[in-house]
Design a protein around this motif. Structure first.
Motif, short mmCIF file in Angstrom:
data_model
loop_
_atom_site.label_atom_id
_atom_site.label_comp_id
_atom_site.label_asym_id
_atom_site.label_seq_id
_atom_site.Cartn_x
_atom_site.Cartn_y
_atom_site.Cartn_z
N ALA A 181 0.82 -1.21 0.00
CA ALA A 181 0.00 0.00 0.00
C ALA A 181 0.85 1.26 0.00
N GLY A 182 2.05 1.18 0.56
CA GLY A 182 2.92 2.35 0.60
C GLY A 182 3.50 2.72 -0.75
N GLU A 183 3.38 1.84 -1.75
CA GLU A 183 3.93 2.10 -3.08
C GLU A 183 2.87 2.55 -4.08
N VAL A 184 1.64 2.71 -3.62
CA VAL A 184 0.53 2.99 -4.52
C VAL A 184 0.32 4.49 -4.66
N GLY A 185 0.28 4.95 -5.92
CA GLY A 185 0.03 6.36 -6.19
C GLY A 185 -1.46 6.65 -6.27
N PRO A 186 -1.81 7.92 -6.47
CA PRO A 186 -3.23 8.32 -6.51
C PRO A 186 -4.04 7.59 -7.57
N ARG A 187 -3.41 7.24 -8.70
CA ARG A 187 -4.16 6.62 -9.80
C ARG A 187 -4.72 5.26 -9.42
N PHE A 188 -4.08 4.57 -8.46
CA PHE A 188 -4.53 3.23 -8.07
C PHE A 188 -5.09 3.18 -6.66
N ARG A 189 -5.37 4.34 -6.07
CA ARG A 189 -5.86 4.36 -4.69
C ARG A 189 -7.19 3.61 -4.54
N ASP A 190 -8.07 3.75 -5.52
CA ASP A 190 -9.39 3.13 -5.44
C ASP A 190 -9.48 1.86 -6.28
N ALA A 191 -8.35 1.32 -6.67
CA ALA A 191 -8.34 0.13 -7.53
C ALA A 191 -8.67 -1.13 -6.72
N GLN A 214 -5.54 -1.37 -16.64
CA GLN A 214 -4.20 -1.08 -16.13
C GLN A 214 -3.97 -1.84 -14.82
N TYR A 215 -2.74 -2.33 -14.67
CA TYR A 215 -2.39 -3.06 -13.46
C TYR A 215 -1.11 -2.49 -12.87
N LEU A 216 -1.09 -2.38 -11.58
CA LEU A 216 0.13 -2.05 -10.85
C LEU A 216 0.56 -3.31 -10.13
N TYR A 217 1.75 -3.81 -10.48
CA TYR A 217 2.27 -5.06 -9.90
C TYR A 217 3.36 -4.73 -8.90
N ILE A 218 3.25 -5.30 -7.71
CA ILE A 218 4.25 -5.07 -6.66
C ILE A 218 4.66 -6.42 -6.10
N SER A 219 5.95 -6.74 -6.19
CA SER A 219 6.49 -7.97 -5.62
C SER A 219 7.01 -7.69 -4.23
N VAL A 220 6.52 -8.45 -3.25
CA VAL A 220 6.83 -8.19 -1.84
C VAL A 220 7.50 -9.40 -1.21
N ASP A 221 8.56 -9.17 -0.46
CA ASP A 221 9.20 -10.22 0.33
C ASP A 221 8.89 -9.92 1.81
N THR A 222 7.98 -10.69 2.40
CA THR A 222 7.58 -10.42 3.78
C THR A 222 8.62 -10.84 4.79
N ARG A 223 9.52 -11.76 4.41
CA ARG A 223 10.56 -12.19 5.35
C ARG A 223 11.61 -11.09 5.52
N GLU A 225 11.06 -8.06 4.48
CA GLU A 225 10.29 -6.81 4.54
C GLU A 225 10.79 -5.82 3.49
N GLU A 226 10.88 -6.34 2.25
CA GLU A 226 11.37 -5.52 1.14
C GLU A 226 10.36 -5.51 -0.01
N ILE A 227 10.34 -4.40 -0.72
CA ILE A 227 9.61 -4.30 -1.97
C ILE A 227 10.61 -4.59 -3.09
N LEU A 228 10.37 -5.66 -3.85
CA LEU A 228 11.34 -6.08 -4.85
C LEU A 228 11.08 -5.45 -6.22
N ILE A 229 9.83 -5.33 -6.57
CA ILE A 229 9.48 -4.83 -7.90
C ILE A 229 8.23 -3.95 -7.80
N VAL A 230 8.23 -2.86 -8.54
CA VAL A 230 7.02 -2.07 -8.74
C VAL A 230 6.93 -1.81 -10.24
N LYS A 231 5.89 -2.31 -10.87
CA LYS A 231 5.80 -2.23 -12.33
C LYS A 231 4.36 -2.09 -12.77
N GLU A 232 4.13 -1.30 -13.81
CA GLU A 232 2.79 -1.13 -14.36
C GLU A 232 2.65 -1.90 -15.66
N PHE A 233 1.48 -2.48 -15.85
CA PHE A 233 1.13 -3.14 -17.11
C PHE A 233 -0.05 -2.40 -17.70
#
Length: 327
Positions: A181-191, A214-223, A225-233
């Motif tokens: 959620a911390g990586e999401v901009g205004p365009r995807f707030r209500d997605a 449009q898709y916002l893809y975020i790869s998360v490593d919970t162990r 606690e890192e964001i690995l990828i942020v990418k739009e399709f």
């Protein structure tokens, strides 16, 4: 889950007292009931296209489960020493329900109301081959058959471990959603938000924000606690050839399976090339898209599945692979 996993599940369920009360016939009944919905994998003998078209359809619906329940129960009643129809109905029903429940934890989902509705339902907690689930099943079955008389204890322990693991997965899923959620901009707030287990690592999650095409893809490593990828399709601008490409049977089948479809198209000599992809499958091996060639008039002239080799974890670090795919 695969046939082996469901066979182990049936053996564990029989260990809860059924094999002691009904003997080998009780164990076989539970195993057959657990694997029965996956008999549609025989469609894969005709190739990926047929497999994607028929796997997890009617046999994984409520209607299909009722039909299987009646057929399997009747066969066991007439062709095995088990003489109690009520006990057979309970065992077969429990086995089929166990299969559907375990499959509902995976991302592909279940078409519960097929053929009346194609909508699929899923908890999205584990990938199809989760190592913790498999090890728990193997360990439980091993102990059951090496320590006779303690079947209920070891089978119960196996189910307890699986239940505890699924609860942990649900907690990690919520954590992944909060981190993304911390990586999401205004365009995807209500997605719409989807959090799916990653096939690459049990500690990774794929978070998708869907806003129309449009898709916002975020790869998360919970162990870590890192964001690995942020990418739009984002799909290319709409063109009539997009709709015409859906006349392809491959595209029709693919879109029924794809959870996050998007497309690109290009002009080629004498026509168009339309490429359909699923954002969820791009980082995996196997089928991840369909390419269709159309004439200038919109007639499909050629079609093919997009298939690539799976990730080889030993040759490169997972993070490096994901960064390369994103670029």
């Amino acid at each position: 889950m695969d046939l082996i996993s469901h066979g182990l599940m049936g053996t564990m369920m029989a260990g809860l007292g059924l094999n002691h009360k009904f003997g080998l016939a009780g164990t076989v009944t539970m195993i057959v009931a657990n694997i029965a919905p996956d008999l549609d994998v025989v469609a894969g003998l005709k190739g990926p296209k047929t497999f994607y078209k028929y796997h997890r359809e009617i046999t994984h619906s409520l209607l299909g489960a009722v039909v299987l329940w009646a057929l399997i129960s009747g066969g066991i009643y007439f062709f095995t020493p088990l003489g109690s129809l009520s006990a057979i109905l309970v065992m077969v029903g429990a086995g089929l329900a166990g299969h559907l429940l375990m499959d509902s934890f995976t991302p592909w989902g279940l078409p519960l109301f097929y053929p009346f509705s194609s909508k699929k339902y899923s908890f999205d907690l584990i990938w199809f081959f989760d190592p913790v689930i498999i090890i728990s099943m193997f360990g439980s079955v091993y102990l059951v058959y090496h320590f006779p008389g303690k079947e209920m204890m070891f089978s119960g322990m196996g189910f307890g471990m699986i239940a505890a693991y699924l609860i942990l997965r649900a907690i990690q899923k919520r954590k992944a959603r909060r981190m993304a959620a911390g990586e999401v901009g205004p365009r995807f707030r209500d997605a719409e938000v989807y959090v799916l287990p990653s096939a690459i690592s049990p500690f990774m999650w794929d978070v998708f924000y869907k806003a129309r095409s449009q898709y916002l893809y975020i790869s998360v490593d919970t162990r870590k606690e890192e964001i690995l990828i942020v990418k739009e399709f984002v799909s290319a601008s709409y063109h009539r050839c997009i709709r015409q490409s859906c006349d392809s049977e491959l595209v029709d089948v693919f879109l029924k399976r794809a959870r996050f479809p998007f497309y690109n198209f290009n002009r080629v000599d004498g026509g168009y090339r339309v490429e359909w992809y699923d954002a969820q499958l791009l980082n995996l091996g196997g089928v991840h898209g369909v390419t269709v060639y159309l004439s200038e008039g919109g007639t499909v002239t050629a079609e093919k599945l997009q298939v690539k080799k799976p990730v080889r974890r030993r040759r490169s670090r997972i993070e490096a692979f994901l960064q390369k795919e994103a670029s």
